[in-house]
Write a protein that holds these residues in place. Structure first.
Motif, PDB file in Angstrom:
ATOM      1  N   THR A 153      13.502  -6.807  -0.929  1.00 17.10           N
ATOM      2  CA  THR A 153      13.079  -6.820  -2.330  1.00 17.10           C
ATOM      3  C   THR A 153      13.954  -7.761  -3.153  1.00 17.10           C
ATOM      4  O   THR A 153      13.457  -8.565  -3.945  1.00 17.10           O
ATOM      5  CB  THR A 153      13.151  -5.402  -2.925  1.00 17.10           C
ATOM      6  OG1 THR A 153      12.378  -4.503  -2.123  1.00 17.10           O
ATOM      7  CG2 THR A 153      12.634  -5.375  -4.356  1.00 17.10           C
ATOM      8  N   ASN A 170      -0.460 -10.578  -9.697  1.00 16.66           N
ATOM      9  CA  ASN A 170      -0.488 -10.065  -8.325  1.00 16.66           C
ATOM     10  C   ASN A 170       0.507 -10.842  -7.476  1.00 16.66           C
ATOM     11  O   ASN A 170       0.628 -12.063  -7.625  1.00 16.66           O
ATOM     12  CB  ASN A 170      -1.886 -10.210  -7.705  1.00 16.66           C
ATOM     13  CG  ASN A 170      -2.936  -9.432  -8.456  1.00 16.66           C
ATOM     14  OD1 ASN A 170      -2.928  -8.211  -8.464  1.00 16.66           O
ATOM     15  ND2 ASN A 170      -3.860 -10.146  -9.096  1.00 16.66           N
ATOM     16  N   HIS A 172       1.779 -11.322  -3.416  1.00 15.58           N
ATOM     17  CA  HIS A 172       1.608 -11.093  -1.979  1.00 15.58           C
ATOM     18  C   HIS A 172       2.799 -11.736  -1.282  1.00 15.58           C
ATOM     19  O   HIS A 172       3.140 -12.892  -1.562  1.00 15.58           O
ATOM     20  CB  HIS A 172       0.311 -11.716  -1.476  1.00 15.58           C
ATOM     21  CG  HIS A 172      -0.906 -11.256  -2.215  1.00 15.58           C
ATOM     22  ND1 HIS A 172      -1.601 -10.118  -1.884  1.00 15.58           N
ATOM     23  CD2 HIS A 172      -1.538 -11.781  -3.288  1.00 15.58           C
ATOM     24  CE1 HIS A 172      -2.611  -9.958  -2.716  1.00 15.58           C
ATOM     25  NE2 HIS A 172      -2.600 -10.957  -3.584  1.00 15.58           N
ATOM     26  N   ALA A 204       7.594  -2.340   3.695  1.00 16.60           N
ATOM     27  CA  ALA A 204       6.573  -2.830   2.769  1.00 16.60           C
ATOM     28  C   ALA A 204       6.480  -1.938   1.539  1.00 16.60           C
ATOM     29  O   ALA A 204       6.401  -2.422   0.405  1.00 16.60           O
ATOM     30  CB  ALA A 204       5.217  -2.902   3.481  1.00 16.60           C
ATOM     31  N   GLU A 205       6.546  -0.636   1.759  1.00 13.92           N
ATOM     32  CA  GLU A 205       6.460   0.295   0.633  1.00 13.92           C
ATOM     33  C   GLU A 205       7.623   0.109  -0.337  1.00 13.92           C
ATOM     34  O   GLU A 205       7.445   0.199  -1.562  1.00 13.92           O
ATOM     35  CB  GLU A 205       6.425   1.741   1.143  1.00 13.92           C
ATOM     36  CG  GLU A 205       5.170   2.111   1.924  1.00 13.92           C
ATOM     37  CD  GLU A 205       5.207   1.685   3.382  1.00 13.92           C
ATOM     38  OE1 GLU A 205       4.229   1.962   4.102  1.00 13.92           O
ATOM     39  OE2 GLU A 205       6.208   1.058   3.805  1.00 13.92           O
ATOM     40  N   GLU A 208       6.985  -2.990  -2.410  1.00 15.33           N
ATOM     41  CA  GLU A 208       5.857  -2.830  -3.333  1.00 15.33           C
ATOM     42  C   GLU A 208       6.196  -1.953  -4.530  1.00 15.33           C
ATOM     43  O   GLU A 208       5.650  -2.145  -5.622  1.00 15.33           O
ATOM     44  CB  GLU A 208       4.669  -2.248  -2.560  1.00 15.33           C
ATOM     45  CG  GLU A 208       4.094  -3.228  -1.549  1.00 15.33           C
ATOM     46  CD  GLU A 208       3.167  -2.591  -0.532  1.00 15.33           C
ATOM     47  OE1 GLU A 208       2.622  -3.323   0.309  1.00 15.33           O
ATOM     48  OE2 GLU A 208       2.985  -1.353  -0.573  1.00 15.33           O
ATOM     49  N   THR A 209       7.121  -1.002  -4.355  1.00 11.82           N
ATOM     50  CA  THR A 209       7.479  -0.120  -5.468  1.00 11.82           C
ATOM     51  C   THR A 209       8.741  -0.573  -6.201  1.00 11.82           C
ATOM     52  O   THR A 209       8.765  -0.606  -7.429  1.00 11.82           O
ATOM     53  CB  THR A 209       7.677   1.322  -4.959  1.00 11.82           C
ATOM     54  OG1 THR A 209       8.676   1.332  -3.913  1.00 11.82           O
ATOM     55  CG2 THR A 209       6.381   1.885  -4.417  1.00 11.82           C
ATOM     56  N   ARG A 212       8.403  -3.474  -8.802  1.00  8.93           N
ATOM     57  CA  ARG A 212       7.804  -3.126 -10.095  1.00  8.93           C
ATOM     58  C   ARG A 212       8.798  -2.393 -10.996  1.00  8.93           C
ATOM     59  O   ARG A 212       8.767  -2.553 -12.214  1.00  8.93           O
ATOM     60  CB  ARG A 212       6.549  -2.288  -9.873  1.00  8.93           C
ATOM     61  CG  ARG A 212       5.450  -3.035  -9.115  1.00  8.93           C
ATOM     62  CD  ARG A 212       4.219  -2.185  -8.960  1.00  8.93           C
ATOM     63  NE  ARG A 212       3.638  -1.891 -10.272  1.00  8.93           N
ATOM     64  CZ  ARG A 212       2.991  -0.759 -10.556  1.00  8.93           C
ATOM     65  NH1 ARG A 212       2.873   0.198  -9.648  1.00  8.93           N
ATOM     66  NH2 ARG A 212       2.489  -0.589 -11.758  1.00  8.93           N
ATOM     67  N   ASP A 229       0.496  -6.011  -9.337  1.00 10.22           N
ATOM     68  CA  ASP A 229       0.305  -5.400  -8.025  1.00 10.22           C
ATOM     69  C   ASP A 229       1.109  -6.185  -6.992  1.00 10.22           C
ATOM     70  O   ASP A 229       1.127  -7.417  -7.016  1.00 10.22           O
ATOM     71  CB  ASP A 229      -1.173  -5.416  -7.632  1.00 10.22           C
ATOM     72  CG  ASP A 229      -2.011  -4.463  -8.474  1.00 10.22           C
ATOM     73  OD1 ASP A 229      -1.506  -3.383  -8.816  1.00 10.22           O
ATOM     74  OD2 ASP A 229      -3.164  -4.820  -8.787  1.00 10.22           O
ATOM     75  N   VAL A 230       1.762  -5.484  -6.083  1.00  7.85           N
ATOM     76  CA  VAL A 230       2.589  -6.117  -5.060  1.00  7.85           C
ATOM     77  C   VAL A 230       2.101  -5.655  -3.688  1.00  7.85           C
ATOM     78  O   VAL A 230       1.984  -4.449  -3.444  1.00  7.85           O
ATOM     79  CB  VAL A 230       4.081  -5.769  -5.230  1.00  7.85           C
ATOM     80  CG1 VAL A 230       4.919  -6.498  -4.179  1.00  7.85           C
ATOM     81  CG2 VAL A 230       4.562  -6.100  -6.637  1.00  7.85           C
ATOM     82  N   SER A 231       1.817  -6.602  -2.814  1.00  7.24           N
ATOM     83  CA  SER A 231       1.420  -6.309  -1.434  1.00  7.24           C
ATOM     84  C   SER A 231       2.377  -7.020  -0.492  1.00  7.24           C
ATOM     85  O   SER A 231       2.664  -8.209  -0.672  1.00  7.24           O
ATOM     86  CB  SER A 231      -0.010  -6.785  -1.165  1.00  7.24           C
ATOM     87  OG  SER A 231      -0.930  -6.149  -2.035  1.00  7.24           O
ATOM     88  N   ALA A 232       2.867  -6.303   0.515  1.00  3.94           N
ATOM     89  CA  ALA A 232       3.882  -6.868   1.405  1.00  3.94           C
ATOM     90  C   ALA A 232       3.527  -6.649   2.863  1.00  3.94           C
ATOM     91  O   ALA A 232       2.972  -5.606   3.240  1.00  3.94           O
ATOM     92  CB  ALA A 232       5.245  -6.251   1.112  1.00  3.94           C
TER      93      ALA A 232
END
Length: 345
Positions: A153, A170, A172, A204-205, A208-209, A212, A229-232
């Motif tokens: 992160t 967004n 990615h 990934a989680e 993504e959290t 933010r 929005d975050v995607s990993a």
């Protein structure tokens, strides 16, 4: 100027050893206590730690006696504790230290997303330190607990913070993460040599959290998470140190790559001993940054970026950071420096 007495919880592990390396010497901190498991307690640090860092074990701590990781065993005149405990142990032990009045700067993942615990990168969201007052009021703690984010992160968030002026919508990201991020026993040679592992449990989680929360706004009572929005997708690759990440950021505005490079290069650092003069460095070469060549920029505390290109919806770029320096031990030390600067010690 008098030095601040600090201790390291989990001092014999991979991140604990990096902490020892970074704290010897340190212009503001003096290592005065080392803790580890009961199997190591009572031994000298030289005896307890299987030293694996690429500099000699510091003589200032080599003959220091390791104590158990218990508030009753750690001297009460310690001003600040750095924690590199496994998260399952940290979840139980860190609150005990804070209840006993210690201030803890922790690299452990437990509690990072708790509403009243600051998750902090000083160059990005130093104002989130205000959560300490919320934490003390709600939990009745005398000390304080602050967290630095996950090593993957922290690699991309400073660059995302620089891009936020263009309206982050967004994100990615696909990571290529070094084996040291898993600890000494985390990935065997049979697993990783001549191989890539396209999954890292829980990673990934976290990206993504935590992203933010770091990019969110503190209103005096809590943090409002950033709306992006975050995607990993997280991958383990056979490099020793240095997480390389490919990032695609969709933006509300339509900046040119030159505008993005300017935003990266002008993003401010902070006046703390461990923060680099240039936080985000940008490479023009299309094949940079690379882990072996660029992970030690800014003494391992800078973020390297490159490959900045326009996409249909925003910008694509690559970023790199030293995962056990900027991404772990160095991040905890930097947070400790921020705590001292802001008067919490």
């Amino acid at each position: 100027m008098s030095t601040t007495r600090v201790g390291v919880l989990g001092a014999t592990g991979a991140v604990g050893q990096r902490l020892i390396q970074l704290l010897d010497p340190h212009e503001e901190f003096e290592v005065a206590a080392l803790s580890a498991s009961s199997a190591s307690a009572g031994k000298t640090y030289r005896e307890a730690a299987k030293w694996r860092v690429d500099t000699p074990i510091p003589e200032s701590v080599a003959d220091m006696t390791v104590v158990e990781t218990d508030p009753d065993a750690v001297p009460d005149d310690i001003d600040l504790l750095f924690s590199s405990l496994p998260s399952d142990i940290g979840a139980d032990v860190e609150p005990e230290f804070v209840e006993a009045g210690y201030v803890v700067s922790s690299n452990s993942s437990n509690g990072r997303m708790d509403d009243d615990i600051p998750l902090t990168i000083p160059e990005v969201n130093a104002d989130h330190l205000g959560l300490i007052e919320v934490q003390r009021d709600e939990r009745g703690w005398d000390g304080a607990l602050i967290k630095n984010p996950n090593c993957s992160t922290i690699t991309m968030v400073p660059a995302l913070a620089a891009l936020d002026e263009f309206g982050l919508e967004n994100i990615h990201v696909s990571t290529l993460q070094a084996v040291s991020g898993a600890g000494y026993s985390g990935v065997t040679s049979m697993e990783i040599i001549d191989n890539v592992i396209p999954h890292i449990g829980g990673e990934a989680e976290k990206m993504e959290t935590e992203s933010r929360k770091l990019l969110g706004s503190f209103d005096g009572a809590g943090v409002d998470l950033h709306e992006a929005d975050v995607s990993a997708s997280c991958n383990r690759v056979p490099t020793l140190d240095g997480h390389l990440e490919n990032v695609w950021a969709d933006l509300a505005a339509d900046p040119d790559p030159a505008d993005v490079v300017e935003a990266f290069e002008s993003y401010p650092s902070v006046d703390l001993p461990s923060s680099p003069d240039q936080l985000i460095e940008v490479f023009d070469e299309p094949d940079r940054p690379q882990p072996r060549m660029d992970r030690m920029l800014g003494d391992g505390m800078a973020i390297a970026t490159g490959g900045v290109e326009s996409t249909a919806d925003g910008i694509q770029f690559n970023c790199l950071a030293h995962n056990t320096m900027r991404g772990a031990a160095g991040a905890s030390v930097l947070n400790g420096e921020l705590l001292l600067e802001e008067g919490y010690l």
